[in-house]
Design a protein around this motif. Structure first.
Motif, PDB file in Angstrom:
ATOM      1  N   GLU C 113       0.846  -1.197   0.000  1.00 37.79           N
ATOM      2  CA  GLU C 113       0.000   0.000   0.000  1.00 37.79           C
ATOM      3  C   GLU C 113       0.883   1.250   0.000  1.00 37.79           C
ATOM      4  O   GLU C 113       1.757   1.401   0.838  1.00 37.79           O
ATOM      5  CB  GLU C 113      -0.878  -0.027   1.263  1.00 37.79           C
ATOM      6  N   LEU C 114       0.664   2.133  -0.957  1.00 37.47           N
ATOM      7  CA  LEU C 114       1.496   3.335  -1.035  1.00 37.47           C
ATOM      8  C   LEU C 114       0.938   4.442  -0.139  1.00 37.47           C
ATOM      9  O   LEU C 114      -0.247   4.772  -0.215  1.00 37.47           O
ATOM     10  CB  LEU C 114       1.567   3.856  -2.471  1.00 37.47           C
ATOM     11  N   PRO C 115       1.806   5.051   0.714  1.00 37.40           N
ATOM     12  CA  PRO C 115       1.364   6.169   1.554  1.00 37.40           C
ATOM     13  C   PRO C 115       1.025   7.390   0.713  1.00 37.40           C
ATOM     14  O   PRO C 115       1.491   7.521  -0.423  1.00 37.40           O
ATOM     15  CB  PRO C 115       2.582   6.459   2.425  1.00 37.40           C
ATOM     16  N   VAL C 116       0.231   8.275   1.278  1.00 45.71           N
ATOM     17  CA  VAL C 116      -0.176   9.482   0.553  1.00 45.71           C
ATOM     18  C   VAL C 116       0.935  10.538   0.578  1.00 45.71           C
ATOM     19  O   VAL C 116       1.124  11.280  -0.378  1.00 45.71           O
ATOM     20  CB  VAL C 116      -1.488  10.043   1.155  1.00 45.71           C
ATOM     21  N   ARG C 121       6.007   7.820   0.241  1.00 49.77           N
ATOM     22  CA  ARG C 121       5.664   7.037  -0.949  1.00 49.77           C
ATOM     23  C   ARG C 121       6.925   6.576  -1.685  1.00 49.77           C
ATOM     24  O   ARG C 121       7.048   5.417  -2.074  1.00 49.77           O
ATOM     25  CB  ARG C 121       4.785   7.913  -1.859  1.00 49.77           C
ATOM     26  N   LYS C 122       7.877   7.500  -1.812  1.00 48.43           N
ATOM     27  CA  LYS C 122       9.122   7.161  -2.509  1.00 48.43           C
ATOM     28  C   LYS C 122       9.912   6.102  -1.738  1.00 48.43           C
ATOM     29  O   LYS C 122      10.499   5.203  -2.341  1.00 48.43           O
ATOM     30  CB  LYS C 122       9.984   8.409  -2.696  1.00 48.43           C
ATOM     31  N   LEU C 125       8.181   2.806  -2.278  1.00 51.89           N
ATOM     32  CA  LEU C 125       8.416   2.308  -3.643  1.00 51.89           C
ATOM     33  C   LEU C 125       9.825   1.725  -3.775  1.00 51.89           C
ATOM     34  O   LEU C 125      10.029   0.679  -4.402  1.00 51.89           O
ATOM     35  CB  LEU C 125       8.235   3.446  -4.653  1.00 51.89           C
TER      36      LEU C 125
END
Lengths: 475, 245, 229
Positions: C113-116, C121-122, C125
């Motif tokens: 799940e990618l953070p906002v 987020r980076k 990823l």
């Protein structure tokens, strides 16, 4: 659009003498044209599909205002934002402001011809951002500081050695990195992957946009289109205003013929259909990934000029590139000679359509009017008709060379006067038979020397058909 | 012969008139051998295609009106031994004069009774065997305007197949443009010349000793290229072949 | 006047001068002539799909139970010396009893799940980029092209089929369709259930350098489809 001082004729000359380019053009255009032919031949409904696709495109363009409004509403309904740009400057400003307001430093791009039109990269770079093209071919072109030379295959003009040298210079590639094409590709993947992971904004184009759903569709083989629209939290899609289809079902029709016409593939590897940003409920994301913001910039930039003209049919184009591959002129000179984002037959209509005939009036002349473009066009656009129309506008604007204008004036006066016509014919025949060598010329004077630069010219017959008919039949 | 056509008029085209009179005579010969009376309106000149393709449409209109007047003297079907000039008269005259109150209807009328020569033989008269004889290996070059403008695809092949003693050779890229393109051959001669080289390579690779086509314009360009190469391959209009009996 | 209104008005003012051959006031409605793929007998859909995907360098397996599925996944992971997966979520894994069997096989499913927050987020990823295998289901597959269709949504991210160099998709056989138009006709939720509908036809490929075909340029270089009952 920037116009270089190098003339069309000089670029043509250069292209014709570039052996590497000639080999690349031979291989690529042959492969694409035979691929297309085989792919469509294997699809029994291909011809009917093409007719249907043409009807969809024609109907859409004729009601573009309505479908654009519907599309924008649909996008907003699913949480996307729509921006309207009349000019390239406006589009650039919209994207730059979006990027600046969100503190964007790193931008990844997947192939977008519209962005080439806008010179968007320069704008963003001027604002301190790093912009990276991610389609392998476009990335290579960017590293080399060149423009793409084909809609589908941007660097067909380069050999693997060219690319290896470039990677060595720009990416400090080692011998192992450059061992073969798969290794070179792997190197590009590593470099570009780190760009994807660090990107703040992804910019894409769109092959199609669907009015009823607010979706945009991007087809790629590499997957860069998916990464560009997935890893960064901000996705900006640039949409030429004519790229719409009314329904998702219509998109299905287009997808059945797009890849087949472009590369001869039954389908591209990735058909990526994006409808809004990552879904949320009460401000919280409910999808695990995808961009948190989606902005779609609808771009006119001269298209409405084309729309309100006899060239409007060119807006049916689905950018498959089939007309480039089939064009005998493109096959010889490649894309760079056109000096425009849009090349080949379609480019020779779109470019003067967008930017005016001056200085682009040579492009519609760069055609034998053989009709191969119309024959292969998936939506059967009558490109020769529009090339002729542009030639007539060129003549009306007086943009032709003087020798041609003078020559045609004389010719017209002669043709409608059979007396002059036959007398002129006899004089020419008499004179030319005196100087011809065995009935042929090796060299003609003035502008006509163009002919004899490449082939011998036949001298007129001693007696014309009319003379012989008169002598033999009308006694 | 299954039609009631007794008389035809020949629009010979300016290039055949001035450069290839024998081809014009061959056409007459063939038509007369089929029992037709051939009229030749002596006032005819050029159809105006060079002006049209160069974008000089007012001039092209003047020439179209002139030619329509010449051809309207008789009701007989009009035979043109050229796909390109045929396409001009059949399609472009109609478009050019669509808004001309005096000529829109005559343009349409002329268009509907104009036929390219091989199309007339095969599609209208239903004739493919003209009892012709020849010797040699022949490759057929399909000129673009006939092919894509008039749908001239099978007719020339069917006619050539019936010529006794002729061995057809497949021409690679037979339906690709030769690079002629009218004024294009002069204005953009370097591109035209480059396209021509590919055509000539294909002709030489075909193993034919003769190239046949339906348009002397392209053939003149191809012949000039072959001659420049020092090639011994002959270039002929289809009527020149069909005439030999 | 808003930008939108000005834009649309400009088009309205131009449209009367537009020369648009064959433009009909009515939408041409549905295309009724699909024959190529529509004629594939249902019994042959699997064969045809397999053939097409193989031609694109994708591989097709068959498995009857979750144990068999897990065994295939493990083989693929072993080949790459991997023990971790990015996967669609537990809502999808659980009904297939895959959480238990995968865990039992020593395979770790990594949260993707990618953070906002942009910076987070980076980081996420970058961590996910190290995972070698992605596991997803599929909403359908197209027999005429060998493509599989994935619709994103809650628990169904895009990254599992995109980021890792290897993608494994599990597809129930009854979800085979003759063609893309047939799939769209049967899945009206395709563009409403989530933000992304993707058709994937084999591994990522490019021919940009001298038209030499190379796999795995950006997306996965290997694609495995496991057909289940």
């Amino acid at each position: 659009m920037a116009v270089s001082n190098v003339t069309f004729y000089e670029r043509v000359e250069e292209a014709l003498h570039d052996r590497q380019l000639q080999t690349a053009l031979d291989i690529s255009t042959t492969r694409f044209t035979t691929g297309r032919q085989n792919a469509l031949a294997a699809l029994p409904e291909a011809e009917a599909l093409r007719d249907h696709a043409r009807r969809i495109r024609a109907h859409t363009i004729a009601h573009l205002d309505r479908y654009l409004a519907q599309f924008a509403d649909s996008v907003e309904r699913v949480g996307g934002q729509v921006h309207w740009a009349e000019t390239a400057a406006e589009a650039n400003q919209i994207v730059a402001e979006l990027a600046l307001s969100r503190n964007v430093k790193n931008v990844v791009k997947s192939k977008s011809m519209v962005s080439e039109e806008l010179h968007l990269n320069q704008t963003l770079e001027a604002n301190g951002m790093k912009v990276v093209e991610t389609d392998l071919g476009e990335y290579i072109a960017q590293l080399a500081g060149e423009k793409p030379s084909h809609i589908i295959a941007p660097v067909i003009h380069k050999t693997r050695q060219d690319v290896a040298d470039l990677f060595r210079r720009k990416l400090q590639a080692t011998d192992a990195d450059l061992a073969d094409v798969p290794h070179m590709t792997a190197l590009a993947r590593r470099v570009l992957r780190s760009e994807f992971l660090q990107a703040d904004m992804g910019i894409s184009g769109a092959n199609f946009a669907v009015a009823e759903t607010g979706s945009i569709c991007l087809v790629t083989n590499e997957g860069n289109g998916r990464l560009t629209t997935t890893t960064p939290r901000l996705h900006v899609a640039l949409l030429g205003m004519e790229r719409l289809v009314p329904t998702l079902e219509d998109l299905g029709v287009m997808l059945q013929i797009l890849a087949r016409s472009a590369t001869g593939q039954k389908t591209s590897v990735y058909t990526n259909i994006i409808t809004g940003p990552r879904r949320t409920t009460a401000g919280q994301p409910i999808e695990p990934d995808g961009p948190d913001e989606l902005h779609i910039v609808i771009i006119d930039n001269g298209r409405s000029q084309i729309l309100g003209s006899e060239l409007a049919e060119i807006l049916y184009c689905i950018r498959c590139g089939a007309c480039l591959n089939a064009c005998p002129v493109y096959q010889q000179i490649g894309g760079h000679a056109y000096n425009s984002v849009y090349q080949g037959p379609v480019g020779s209509v779109v470019t003067p359509g967008l930017y005016g005939l001056d200085p682009w009036h040579e492009l519609p002349q760069a055609s034998t009017l053989c009709g191969a473009c119309r024959e292969v066009c998936p939506v059967r656009i009558n490109i020769p008709r529009m090339l002729l129309k542009l030639r007539s506008e060129t003549a009306e604007a007086g943009l032709n060379p003087d020798w041609l204008k003078r020559g045609l004036r004389l010719y017209r006066q002669t043709v409608v006067r059979p007396g002059w016509y036959h007398l002129g014919g006899q004089l020419t025949s008499w004179l030319s038979r005196k100087i011809a060598d065995n009935g042929w010329f090796k060299k003609l004077p003035g502008p006509l020397s163009g002919w004899t630069d490449h082939r011998d010219f036949l001298a007129p017959a001693k007696k014309s058909f009319s003379q012989r008919w008169r002598e033999e039949r009308e006694q | 012969m299954t039609t009631d056509i007794k008389t035809v008029q020949l629009f010979v085209t300016c290039l055949i008139d001035k450069f290839f009179p024998e081809t014009g005579l061959a056409v007459v010969d063939i038509l007369e051998a089929l029992g037709l009376t051939v009229e030749f309106p002596l006032a005819q000149t050029c159809c105006g295609q060079p002006a049209f393709n160069a974008g000089f449409w007012d001039d092209a209109r003047a020439m179209a009106r002139y030619t329509i007047d010449v051809l309207a003297q008789s009701d007989a079907p009009i035979i043109i031994p050229s796909g390109s000039c045929g396409d001009m008269i059949i399609h472009h005259y109609v478009d050019l004069l669509a808004n001309d109150p005096h000529y829109a209807a005559p343009a349409q009328a002329v268009s509907t009774r104009t036929y390219e020569f091989t199309q007339f033989l095969v599609d209208v008269l239903g004739v493919t065997d003209l009892h012709s004889t020849a010797t040699g290996c022949v490759a057929y070059h399909a000129s673009c305007h006939g092919l894509r403008g008039l749908g001239l695809k099978t007719q020339p092949h069917r006619l050539l197949k019936q010529v006794a003693g002729l061995e057809p050779k497949e021409l690679p890229g037979s339906e690709e443009c030769c690079g002629f393109g009218g004024l294009f051959a002069v204005k953009m001669s370097q591109i035209s010349g480059a396209i021509l080289q590919r055509k000539l390579d294909n002709i030489e690779a075909s193993g034919a000793d003769m190239v046949v086509g339906t348009d002397v314009s392209c053939l003149m360009h191809i012949a000039g290229g072959l001659r420049r190469r020092g090639s011994a391959i002959n270039v002929k209009h289809i009527a020149d072949i069909l005439r030999e009996r | 006047m808003s930008q939108r209104a000005a834009f649309l008005n400009r088009l309205r003012s131009r449209l009367p001068q537009a020369k648009l051959p064959e433009a009909d006031p009515n939408h041409p409605s549905s295309f009724r002539g699909y024959t190529f793929a529509a004629d594939i007998p249902p019994a042959d859909l699997v064969d045809r799909f397999t053939q097409e995907l193989n031609a694109l360098a994708g591989q097709v397996y068959s498995a009857k139970t979750s144990q068999e599925v897990t065994k295939i996944i493990r083989q693929i992971l072993n080949k790459h010396g991997a023990k971790q997966l990015i996967s669609w979520g537990s809502d999808w894994l659980e009904p297939r009893q895959l959480v238990a069997t995968l865990t039992a096989a020593g395979i770790e499913i990594v949260d993707s799940e990618l953070p906002v927050i942009a910076a987070d987020r980076k980081v996420k990823l970058t961590a996910l980029d190290k995972i070698k295998v992605g596991l997803t289901g599929a909403h359908g597959a197209l027999a005429d092209t060998g493509a599989i269709a994935l619709i994103s949504g809650p628990g169904r991210g895009r990254l599992a089929s995109l980021l890792p160099p290897v993608h494994i998709a599990i597809l129930p056989q009854q979800k085979l369709y003759p063609s893309l138009p047939a799939f769209l006709a049967a899945h009206h939720e395709a563009t409403t259930a989530g933000s992304n509908l993707v058709f994937i036809a084999g591994p990522s490929r490019t021919g940009d350098i001298e038209m030499t075909l190379t796999m795995g340029v950006h997306g996965p270089g290997e694609l495995y489809v496991i057909l289940t009952p």
